[in-house]
Design a protein around this motif. Structure first.
Motif: not given
Length: 316
Positions: A137-154
């Motif tokens: 699914l992600a490959k069918s929508k390149p760059g359109q999905f977002n993912y969250a994290s605990a911060g840059n470098g985490s």
């Protein structure tokens, strides 16, 4: 009158440094809900009792953990300021072009606690049931999905960045202040993925708002044995987990270092502490001398460089 002077004298003595209880700061360089925060609070009370001190957990989040970690690096090496560190500590040395400390040279490895695995999770309404479906699914929508994290470098940032690189797809990164905040973004359906510690996801195993797809370790976790590894689920040669341990500023006197190492290892061996860590999904290891933990820190720093290069991530 003499009684009054005696009472005053005792009050002054009680307030003096010689009679005051020692306060040890256990700095957590991430916000509430992060691996380090949860683990630190499982044994700080017992450690205080073992040392005859008050061990206070202090959250100092920011810049992928580098704000709180820098504070510890610049503190006196007297054993009163420690940091509860994990894989993000060594990753930062390769991720950031300008870091105000050296992750190895500016720290002393005090005590090893164990390892914590991660898992990849997505919103329950995304319509995928397997990691292979998610990648497709992600490959069918390149760059359109977002993912969250605990911060840059985490570690949660790097775990997903490395996964995406291995899977051959792209998503936009949305840094949050803590792992808890990142998981909440998935629960609310505002992002399409997160790599979170097992600690952060176990409470949601039965929650329809989130789907846990795969475990990031080399082998399945004994805490969720039905969950396939990322490699088993279709992304070969992927492995990502994190050591957890206590670090202090470099240059700590050996007598103080040995005292802290012995106290932490003693506390970690307590059945009640072991039980708490197990419930959190932490794979505890055998007691480790500070010298051996320092060697682990150096080796992990080298491995972190390989992982960061493979992920293509870089933070200016």
């Amino acid at each position: 009158m003499r009684t009054a002077f005696l009472a005053l004298g005792l009050a002054v003595l009680a307030a003096s440094p010689a009679f005051a209880q020692r306060v040890i700061r256990m700095v957590v360089p991430f916000g509430p809900g992060a691996v380090q925060d949860t683990v630190a609070r499982t044994f700080n009370a017992e450690l205080g009792q073992a040392l005859g001190a008050s061990v206070v957990v202090e959250n100092r989040p920011g810049a992928g953990g580098s704000v709180g970690t820098a504070l510890v690096a610049k503190s006196p090496a007297d054993g009163n300021t420690l940091v509860l560190a994990a894989a993000s500590h060594t990753l930062a040395g390769h991720l950031y072009s300008k870091l105000p400390y050296d992750p190895v040279k500016d720290f002393t490895g005090v005590a090893y606690i164990g390892n914590s695995g991660y898992a990849i999770a997505v919103p329950g309404n995304l319509g995928v049931n397997t990691l292979a479906d998610y990648v497709k699914l992600a490959k069918s929508k390149p760059g359109q999905f977002n993912y969250a994290s605990a911060g840059n470098g985490s570690a949660t940032h790097m775990g997903m960045a490395y996964f995406l690189a291995r899977a051959g797809t792209e998503m936009q990164h949305v840094p949050m202040k803590s792992t808890g905040d990142a998981v909440n973004e998935v629960l609310a359906g505002r992002v399409q993925g997160v790599t979170s510690s097992l600690i952060g996801l176990v409470p949601f195993k039965q929650d329809a708002r989130i789907k846990i797809l795969a475990y990031t370790g080399a082998q399945r976790s004994r805490f969720m044995p039905d969950l396939p590894t990322v490699a088993e689920a279709g992304v070969p040669n992927y492995k990502f987990d994190s050591w957890i341990g206590v670090l202090a500023p470099a240059g700590m006197p050996k007598a103080e270092l040995d005292k802290l190492n012995a106290a932490i290892n003693k506390v970690l061996a307590l059945p009640e502490v072991q039980e708490r860590l197990t419930r959190l999904g932490v794979e505890t290891g055998p007691a480790m001398a500070s010298d051996d933990f320092q060697k682990l820190l150096r080796a992990d720093y080298e491995n972190a460089g390989v992982l960061v290069k493979a992920s293509g991530a870089r933070i200016e």
